[in-house]
Structures are given as structure tokens and as C-alpha cells.
Scaffold this motif. Structure first.
Motif, PDB file in Angstrom:
ATOM      1  N   LYS A 443      -4.488   3.912   3.653  1.00 32.04           N
ATOM      2  CA  LYS A 443      -4.447   3.837   2.818  1.00 32.04           C
ATOM      3  C   LYS A 443      -5.552   4.840   1.676  1.00 32.04           C
ATOM      4  O   LYS A 443      -6.919   4.769   2.028  1.00 32.04           O
ATOM      5  N   THR A 444      -5.045   5.968   1.353  1.00 33.46           N
ATOM      6  CA  THR A 444      -6.221   6.051   0.170  1.00 33.46           C
ATOM      7  C   THR A 444      -5.089   6.813  -1.143  1.00 33.46           C
ATOM      8  O   THR A 444      -4.646   5.621  -1.788  1.00 33.46           O
ATOM      9  N   GLY A 445      -6.519   6.022  -1.667  1.00 37.55           N
ATOM     10  CA  GLY A 445      -6.462   5.648  -3.429  1.00 37.55           C
ATOM     11  C   GLY A 445      -6.919   3.915  -3.321  1.00 37.55           C
ATOM     12  O   GLY A 445      -6.643   3.921  -4.529  1.00 37.55           O
ATOM     13  N   ALA A 446      -6.967   3.672  -2.220  1.00 37.73           N
ATOM     14  CA  ALA A 446      -7.787   2.097  -2.604  1.00 37.73           C
ATOM     15  C   ALA A 446      -9.394   2.442  -3.708  1.00 37.73           C
ATOM     16  O   ALA A 446     -10.178   3.374  -3.149  1.00 37.73           O
ATOM     17  N   LEU A 447      -9.456   1.308  -3.810  1.00 33.04           N
ATOM     18  CA  LEU A 447     -10.996   1.244  -5.098  1.00 33.04           C
ATOM     19  C   LEU A 447     -11.241   0.427  -4.369  1.00 33.04           C
ATOM     20  O   LEU A 447     -10.663  -0.428  -3.971  1.00 33.04           O
ATOM     21  N   ASN A 448     -12.780   0.293  -4.361  1.00 37.71           N
ATOM     22  CA  ASN A 448     -13.573  -0.775  -4.468  1.00 37.71           C
ATOM     23  C   ASN A 448     -14.147  -1.600  -5.511  1.00 37.71           C
ATOM     24  O   ASN A 448     -14.804  -0.687  -6.631  1.00 37.71           O
ATOM     25  N   ALA A 449     -14.100  -2.558  -5.185  1.00 34.36           N
ATOM     26  CA  ALA A 449     -14.561  -3.623  -6.313  1.00 34.36           C
ATOM     27  C   ALA A 449     -16.085  -3.522  -6.417  1.00 34.36           C
ATOM     28  O   ALA A 449     -16.128  -4.409  -8.490  1.00 34.36           O
ATOM     29  N   ALA A 450     -16.910  -3.730  -5.221  1.00 36.24           N
ATOM     30  CA  ALA A 450     -18.556  -4.156  -5.485  1.00 36.24           C
ATOM     31  C   ALA A 450     -18.558  -2.903  -6.664  1.00 36.24           C
ATOM     32  O   ALA A 450     -19.755  -2.974  -7.463  1.00 36.24           O
ATOM     33  N   ARG A 451     -18.265  -1.551  -6.111  1.00 38.98           N
ATOM     34  CA  ARG A 451     -18.867  -0.461  -7.047  1.00 38.98           C
ATOM     35  C   ARG A 451     -18.945  -0.961  -8.319  1.00 38.98           C
ATOM     36  O   ARG A 451     -19.431   0.464  -9.065  1.00 38.98           O
ATOM     37  N   ILE A 452     -17.078  -0.886  -8.498  1.00 40.19           N
ATOM     38  CA  ILE A 452     -16.524  -0.896  -9.709  1.00 40.19           C
ATOM     39  C   ILE A 452     -17.723  -2.077 -10.938  1.00 40.19           C
ATOM     40  O   ILE A 452     -17.793  -1.596 -12.082  1.00 40.19           O
TER      41      ILE A 452
END
Length: 963
Positions: A443-452
Motif C-alpha cells: 500500500k502506497t500513500g499510507a500515513l503514520n499517525a504517530a508522526r502526524i
């Protein structure tokens, strides 16, 4: 256990080989014995094709006339089929994971019979259980039919009856048995090309190419067949279909996401709810309130344009089967297959939902926007004290892409043969099979909530991380590539299903009765099934902004013993009248990897009565069961973001809502406009098997009125009535049902597990899998076939298959759904049950020409025409999308998906090309460009992809060549 059973099986094979070797000298012509065959639904060899259970056979010729390139597509056109996964479903988890732990099956394709679900259909290949599918999102309990290529298919037999006593678990709604090609002497090549094309609308997409080569040789003692095939199905984008993309159709802007490309922000400002989004074109460092306006539904983001309407898929297969006669009565056989599928799904950019009302159940719910964040325009920290919710669609990152790579291996080897005891022939086989289906998904385009969280939090904390880049989610184009590089990651998930089987069977005549020989079949099977799902470490830890995933690992082994008998009770000397009783019993003993054991014994009885040559009456009564799947047993947690209507938005329910959850902020709830709510489920290793009772009775009438008729050579009528009841059906309580029972009907028992944050939106449901419901369905099938005499006009064949659903109900904790046939219900995938489906096919052949045309019919389906925008200018009723609107109370509006007709046609010409026999075919599916009816409640693309064809006319050309 495994080695012990292998040893037992080997001894059995050796012993049988010794017996037949003794009889080899007295062996008679095997051709005479082969007059008896095994038909799906029974393991007894018999000479008659009419059995107590109805079996539909689709020949290779029938399949070729459809112009389709997958087994699943062929089966899903049948009148008895329900909604099942296919390549028109574009979900890879962006709506969540199903409660059964089986994953979303991205890129896969399944079959459903009687609308009872794919897990309740047993799929066999050459009479042997096939490995379940895996699409890197769970451990499925159903077979992915994309692993069985059409190139290897000789015919498909569909048993439209329960058969657990014959085959074991899963044979509840019926059995699909794919019979592979065997005795081919020579070679052949088949190729096809097609796609959606319309000169008026300009549609030109979805090109599909198929090519297959088959080689075979038959000798005095051996036969071998090998096949290579490749299918390349190209993408169709939702933006190229107005029904899927247009806001007017109810699937676009007004029904889109509250996570906008500029951001939406809700917080409490000293008792006043702020609900704003940046002005169009606002970018850079924004100022509040000058650069913002109050959020309205017109600001919602139309995610439909990013979706896929038909998902791309490439399938490559290699298949080989060999058989060698060791003696006149003993043969060795081996069969091997490899299949690779590469497929893709796509969704809009992954939304950033943060704040206490985000409802993710993870880190995102704890994210705050600190006052020291250099881009924060509000001048205050938004945290648990005042923050409600924020949504931002980072279109700068591009769409989410899910790419699957699925490998399937299946190998079978064994011995088969025959021997005589007196005048009675006996047939036996002993085999070993191994199957693996392993899938990876990127999956590309995934986001990391911890880094956000770190990038939006206190600036000092971000600066303490040398990689951290402060995040700007305020305004158009505010997220830079450096920001994306920090918060993005590539997610890799893996899942696998394995099956190992060891089986021995024997069939023959027991003893002679006044009406003939009593036949029997008996056997033993040892089966081991294992599976696992390993999500990406970030997704498993809950740090992903997308749907979190939990690992699954487990399995079970089963020992099964069965015996089946057939007793001819009556027969007259002319054979015109006969009465036959069949009975079967199977014992299944399960042990799971969590040391849970359970046993199941099932029986079946059938009667076949022929009062005259032309008429056959038949009836069956059967017990059945479905063992919980690996995902249902061992899934440690699955979240599904269900599209729900919160009854607390109705002022009439406010008192009840505060009684359950305490003081509530109904203004903030209305501003939230919540549509997707997280439902968390999990497996349960204490589940019991589903238990079923099935009955069928019917008649087959082949009148001889037409003897000597100048036009009709043969006519057959077949009528069957079916009834299925499933007890202890496995599932999680439907979230909408639970919510309505809790709030509207005041049932406190249904309120457990529903959580709200700060008296506003629902943050999650906690409802694990249980044996909680009963499913009952009944209906009938009517089939008519007619073959004409050969004449100057050629030869005609008419086939008309109908299925009528009389009743379909689900009862959960004593609460009945009412009759669901003819109604849209459920979600992910959306389901509906047409009361009447039929396909009417007319074939014609004369000399080198042939043609076929099919009309498919689906009766109307009713649906609710209500959602979270009821009683607003953008309600479905006020937009003119409801066929039966209620303007005084929009929640009572309904919509009718009208009767639908599809016409398919094909014309073929046989000729010689270069000295080879060749056939050229041209055809079209959905010849008259029938649009699928609009569905206002469907999650994606505005229609029911498990029921209706995709929008657009599909043309194709086929070419075949052989010596």
C-alpha cells in the motif's frame, strides 16, 4: 498425526494394489465398467444421470458462449447466484476489515449460492477441496476462483443442495465442482480481446486480453495434458462513469468526505462550537477567522473520482495432469497447478482524521494541534479540553494504491483402480494433495499517525526528532514534499492459506436386491488447514492513519469418515417405473491449534421415484454444518468503518440518548455530520459450528409428446423447491441494528459496547463474533430446455433458468429482520436479494455458422432513501434521487432499483486457416447498454456490483485454432 496418516494411507494403497493385481488376469474390458460415472453430490458410481439432488452442468461450450474470462464471472451470472466478491469491488480496507477475519479479498472473486455467502459454498476441483483464498488482508474462509483458470475447465457441475454428509464442512448452500480437462490428443490455442466501447458516449476502457495454449497426448497406457494461460484485465476508473462520479447521483460532493483538501476543524471556543474550513484558494500562513468560513455540506470532498470501477488484474496459470496405467486395473496420476495474480485497487488520498471524535480508536484520537505549531492559525492549543475533530485530505500525496501479488500452488498425486469380487466391480482411489495460497500487498500513500501527532504537537518535541518536519494541514496545497516524506510510509501485508489432504475412497455394489444392486461408497479423509495474516508493523501497532490491522495465525486438523448407500426399492421389467432410496452419514472430528475440539455428524436422505418413463420425482433431507474459519477462530481484532445513521440526530430520541450516555452536545453532534463509525470485532476460539437443515423436492419431466414432431426433438422441464435453515450462524451484531435497538426500541442489552466521546459522536462499537443468529431461506428453481430437429433453418436450442426467492430472514437474539428478499441490506459489500432472476438463452447452428443470445432478468429491489443529510436541502429526497420521496419526513423515503434486463450475444464462424480448424467469434455483453440501477445506500460507485453488470457495453472477439 500427519506422518501416521500418511503411513496408513500408503499401506491402504499398497493393499488395494495387491488385490487388483490378483484380479488383473481376470480383468474384463474396462470400457464396460466405465459406463458408470460419479456425479457431483454423490460418490457412488451410477449409470443414470438423474439423481435425487439437482445438479446443473455448464459445459465448456456453454462457457465459451459467454465470452467471459473467469470462472467466477461465469458462475455469478447464474440465476441461483447471490452477491459475491468480483473485480468490480474496489475495497482494500479503506472501509475496514470484515468481522470474520477473512480480509476484504482485494482482487479476488468468489461464488455465492442462495444468497448465503461464499463461505457456505464448497468449491471442489476434480472432486477435491480447493485451497481458500488470501489477499493479504486476512485469512479467508472462501475460495478465490481467480485461482482456477478457465483454460483448464472441461465443465462445471453445480450441486444446488446441501451435501455436508458427502463432502463435509461448507457444503451448506451447495457445491461447485470444477472438472478439469483430461484426454486431449493434440493441441489447441484460444485467444480473445475485448473492452468497453461506445461510439456515442466515447467510452473506451477496460480492455481485456486472454490467451491460452493446451497440449495433450494419449497413448496406450498414458495420457497427459498441459495448459498455459494468461489474462490481462485493464482498469476502468470511476471518474469515467457518470453514475459513479456525479454528485447529482448521490455519490459525489454532497455525499463525500468531511476531510477536505483544505481542512475542516471543529473545536469548542468557550461554549461555542467552531466548525470551519479555509476559504477557497487560501494558502500559506492563514489567519483565523478572516481566511475561514463555516463548513457546509457543499464543502465535502468528492472521493469518488479517485476510485476504480473495474480493478485491473493479470492472471497467469500453468497446469499439468498426467495419468499412467500401471496395470489394466491400476493407474497412477499426478496433477499440478501454479497460478499468479497481480491486481490493484485504488482509493482517494488517505484522510487525516484527528481529535477525540475521530473515532479511530487509536493514536489519531489523541492528536492535538499545539499553539507552538508554526502553522496553527487559531492562536490556541486544540487538545482534549476543547478539540472535537479535524479532517484533512492530503491530495498532495496522491491516491492510495493497493497492489496484490498472489501465488497459488496445488499438487495432487495418487492411485486409482478397480477390482472385482464375484460379478461385482469395485472402484477405489487414494490420493494426497497440497495447496497453498500466499498473498502480499503493498500500500502506497499510507500515513503514520504517530508522526502526524509529533509534527502537529509542540514544536520543541518535533525539533527533538532530527527527521521531524512541522506539519501544515491548513489551506490548499499546504503540505510540502518534506512533510509528506516524514509522515508517509509504504505498508506491506502478507497472508497465507494452506491445505493438506489425504483421502481414500471406495465404491461399488453391495448386494443384489429385487430391483437391482445396492450401491455404496465409503471413505476416509484427513485434512490439515493452516493460515496466517501478518500486517505491517506500523498498522499492527496502531500507528497507521488508515485502518489498523491485527495479526491472525492458527489452524485445525480434521479426521472424517463417511459412508453412502443407494437402495433400488422398486423397478418394473420395462424400467419405466422405479423407486430408489439414498442415504449418507459423515463423521467429522476437529482439533484446533488452540486445543479446542468438536465433533459433527451429518446425515442425508434422498428419494428418487420414476412413476413413468417421462417423469422423475425427487426429494432430499439433509443435515449440514460449517466449521468456523481460521479467521473466525483466531482473528485478534478487526475494525470496520460502517456507514451508519445515528438515531441521536433525531430530536425525538434525545432523551433516550442522554439516558444511555449522559449529557450530550446535540449541536456538536449535528455539526460533526458523522457517517462512518468504527465497529471493532474479533475472533472467538470458542465458537461452535453452524448447523443447517436443508430440504429439496422437485420433478423432472421429459415428455415424449414430440416423437415424430417436425420441429422439436427434445424438451425437458425441471422444477425444484428448496429450503435452508442455518442455526448458530456466526457473526457480529449488525451495528445499525444494535444502535436502533438500543436507542429507538429502548433495549438496554444492545447498548453494551457502544462508546461516545464527550457526549458527541460514537467512537466505536465493541462486538465480537458469536453464534448469534438463525438464517432461513426458501424458494424454487424452474428450468426449461428444448432442442429442435435439424432442418433447413439449422438447429436451435432454448434454455430458460429461473430462480424465485420466497423468503429470506435473519433472526438475531430473537429480533427478526423480516423478509429481506427484494430489499437492499448490509454493507461491505452491499447486498440485495432479487425475488426473481432468470437467464434465457437461444442457441442456433447451421453448417459453419453458430450464434447465441442470452437475456438476463433481475426483478426490482427496494431500498431506504435516507441518510445523515435528511431534512436538509441536500437530502436524497430533495435532490430528486428517491423514487418514493417523503418530503415531510425524509427518513421514510424509499427508492426502487427497477427491473433490469441485460442482453448478450455472440456469432461464430468455423473455417480453415492455414490448414488448421479455426473458429472466429464476435460478441457483446450488455448489448443494449443497460445502466445498472442507482443505489443511494451503496458505499462505492453508486450501484450493487455483486448483482448488476458494470455500466457500459462490452465488445469482444475470440479466435481458436486446433489441428
Amino acid at each position: 498425526m500427519l506422518k501416521e496418516n500418511l503411513f496408513k494411507l500408503s499401506l491402504m494403497a499398497v493393499a488395494m494394489t495387491g488385490v487388483v493385481a490378483v484380479n488383473d488376469a481376470q480383468a474384463q474390458d474396462e470400457a464396460a465398467k466405465d459406463e458408470k460415472v460419479v456425479i457431483t453430490g454423490s460418490r457412488i458410481r451410477q449409470s443414470q444421470l438423474a439423481t435425487a439432488s439437482p445438479v446443473l452442468t455448464l459445459s465448456r461450450e456453454d462457457i465459451e458462449k459467454t465470452g467471459l474470462t473467469s470462472v467466477a464471472d461465469v458462475l455469478q451470472k447464474m440465476s441461483a447466484s447471490g452477491a459475491a466478491l468480483n473485480t468490480r469491488f474496489n475495497s482494500s480496507g479503506n472501509f475496514g476489515m470484515p468481522s470474520d477475519g477473512g480480509g476484504v479479498g482485494a482482487g479476488g472473486a468468489e461464488v455465492d449460492l442462495r444468497h448465503l455467502g461464499s463461505r457456505r459454498v464448497l468449491v471442489l476441483v476434480d472432486g477435491r477441496r480447493w485451497v481458500s483464498g488470501a489477499s493479504a488482508s486476512g485469512v479467508s474462509g472462501a475460495v478465490d476462483l481467480n485461482t482456477v483458470p478457465l483454460a483448464i475447465v472441461e465443465r462445471i457441475e453445480i450441486l444446488e443442495d446441501g451435501a455436508s454428509s458427502i463432502y463435509g464442512s461448507d457444503a451448506v448452500a451447495g457445491v461447485v465442482n470444477v472438472i478439469t480437462r483430461k484426454d486431449i490428443d493434440g493441441w489447441e490455442m484460444n485467444a480473445s480481446y475485448g473492452g468497453f466501447g461506445d461510439f456515442v458516449t466515447g467510452i473506451d476502457d477496460g480492455d481485456t486480453t486472454s490467451i491460452e495454449f493446451t497440449f495433450g497426448a494419449v497413448g496406450a497406457r498414458h495420457s497427459i495434458v498441459s495448459s498455459f494461460s494468461h489474462v490481462d484485465q485493464n482498469v476502468v476508473f470511476s471518474k469515467n462513469r457518470d453514475l459513479a462520479d456525479s454528485p447529482v447521483e448521490g455519490t459525489g460532493t454532497t455525499r463525500g468526505s468531511s476531510a477536505t483538501p483544505t481542512g475542516r476543524f471543529l473545536y469548542d471556543d468557550n461554549g461555542t462550537t467552531v466548525n470551519v474550513t479555509p476559504n477557497d484558494g487560501a494558502s500559506g500562513l492563514l489567519n483565523f477567522p478572516t481566511d475561514f468560513h463555516n463548513f457546509t455540506d457543499d464543502d465535502r470532498f468528492n472521493y469518488a473520482a479517485y476510485n476504480l470501477y473495474v480493478t485491473p488484474s493479470q492472471r497467469t496459470n500453468v497446469f499439468t495432469r498426467a495419468k499412467y496405467d500401471l496395470t489394466n486395473t491400476v493407474s497412477f496420476f499426478a496433477q499440478a497447478m501454479f497460478n499468479n495474480r497481480k491486481s490493484q485497487n485504488q482509493a482517494a488520498p488517505e484522510p487525516i482524521f484527528i481529535g477525540p471524535e475521530a473515532g479511530t480508536g487509536g493514536i489519531a484520537d489523541t492528536v492535538s494541534i499545539d499553539v507552538t505549531n508554526p502553522y496553527n492559525p487559531f492562536g490556541v492549543t486544540l487538545d482534549e479540553n476543547n478539540f472535537i475533530f479535524a479532517g484533512r485530505r492530503p491530495i498532495e500525496a496522491g491516491p492510495r494504491s493497493y497492489s496484490q501479488d498472489v501465488n497459488t500452488y496445488f499438487f495432487t498425486t495418487g492411485f486409482e483402480g478397480s477390482f472385482d469380487i464375484g460379478d461385482s466391480p469395485f472402484y477405489w482411489d487414494a490420493s494426497m494433495s497440497w495447496g497453498t495460497n500466499r498473498a502480499t500487498q503493498l500500500k502506497t500513500g499510507a500515513l503514520n499517525a504517530a508522526r502526524i501527532k509529533r509534527a502537529l504537537g509542540p514544536l520543541a518535541e518535533c525539533q527533538a526528532d532530527p527527521l521531524c518536519v512541522p506539519l501544515n494541514i491548513f489551506g490548499a496545497g499546504s503540505i510540502t514534499q518534506d512533510m509528506l516524506d516524514y509522515i508517509s510510509f509504504t505498508q506491506k501485508d502478507v497472508s497465507e492459506n494452506k491445505i493438506q489432504m489425504f483421502a481414500a475412497n471406495i465404491t461399488g455394489d453391495l448386494f443384489e436386491m429385487p430391483a437391482g444392486y445396492a450401491g455404496f461408497a465409503a471413505g476416509y479423509e484427513h485434512r490439515v488447514q493452516n493460515g496466517f495474516f501478518e500486517p505491517d508493523v506500523i498498522a499492527a501497532s496502531g500507528e497507521s492513519m488508515g485502518i489498523p490491522a491485527s495479526p491472525t495465525r492458527g489452524g485445525y486438523d480434521v479426521d472424517e469418515y463417511f459412508i453412502e448407500a443407494m437402495f433400488p426399492l422398486m423397478a418394473d421389467s420395462s424400467g419405466a417405473s422405479m423407486l430408489e432410496l439414498t442415504t449418507a452419514v459423515r463423521r467429522s472430528e476437529y482439533t484446533t491449534t488452540s486445543d479446542v475440539s468438536f465433533d459433527q455428524t451429518t446425515t442425508k436422505f434422498g428419494l428418487l421415484f420414476r412413476p413413468m418413463t417421462e417423469l422423475t420425482l425427487r426429494a432430499t433431507m439433509a443435515e449440514g454444518f460449517r466449521a468456523p474459519s481460521i479467521g473466525e477462530f483466531f482473528n485478534t481484532g478487526a475494525r470496520n468503518d460502517a456507514t451508519l445513521t445515528d438515531p441521536c440526530l433525531n430530536s425525538a430520541n434525545e432523551t433516550r440518548c442522554e439516558q444511555v450516555w449522559g449529557p450530550m452536545d446535540f449541536v456538536a453532534l449535528a455539526n460533526l455530520g458523522q457517517t462512518q463509525i468504527s465497529v471493532v470485532t474479533g475472533g472467538n476460539d470458542q465458537l461452535s459450528p453452524e448447523e443447517t437443515e436443508s430440504s429439496m423436492f422437485g420433478a423432472v419431466y421429459s415428455p415424449d409428446w414430440f416423437s415424430g414432431d417436425d420441429f422439436i426433438e427434445q424438451m425437458n422441464f425441471e422444477l425444484s423447491f428448496y429450503d435452508h435453515q442455518i442455526d448458530n450462524a456466526i457473526g457480529a451484531v449488525d451495528a445499525q441494528l444494535q444502535l436502533n435497538e438500543c436507542v429507538v426500541n429502548g433495549n438496554d442489552d444492545f447498548c453494551n459496547g457502544i462508546a461516545r466521546a464527550n457526549g458527541v459522536g460514537i467512537t466505536r462499537f465493541d462486538n465480537g463474533l458469536q453464534n448469534l443468529s438463525r438464517i432461513e431461506t426458501s424458494g424454487s428453481d424452474f428450468k426449461l430446455s428444448m432442442i429442435s430437429q435439424e432442418s433447413d433453418l439449422g438447429r436451435f436450442k432454448l434454455t430458460w433458468r429461473n430462480t424465485f426467492v420466497n423468503e429470506y430472514t435473519q433472526t438475531v437474539f430473537g429480533q427478526s429482520s423480516g423478509d429481506l428478499d427484494g430489499i437492499e441490506f448490509g454493507s461491505n459489500p452491499d447486498r440485495a436479494i432479487p425475488e426473481w432472476k432468470y437467464d434465457l438463452t437461444l442457441d442456433w447452428a447451421k453448417n459453419d455458422w453458430s450464434a447465441s443470445t442470452t437475456m438476463r432478468y433481475l426483478s426490482k429491489i427496494y431500498e431506504s432513501c435516507s441518510d445523515f443529510l435528511d431534512n436538509t436541502p441536500n437530502s436524497l429526497a430533495n435532490l430528486g434521487l428517491c423514487s418514493n420521496p417523503n418530503f415531510s419526513d425524509n427518513s421514510l423515503s424509499t427508492n426502487i432499483m427497477d427491473e433490469t434486463y441485460y442482453f448478450d450475444a455472440q456469432v461464430s464462424y468455423a473455417t480453415q486457416i492455414g490448414g488448421f480448424n479455426s473458429v472466429i467469434s464476435v460478441g457483446a455483453r450488455n448489448l443494449f447498454d443497460q445502466d445498472p440501477p442507482r443505489c443511494t445506500q451503496c458505499d462505492l460507485n453508486g450501484y450493487l456490483p455483486g448483482i448488476y453488470d458494470a455500466q457500459g457495453r462490452y465488445w469482444y472477439v475470440k479466435f481458436s485454432m486446433r489441428p
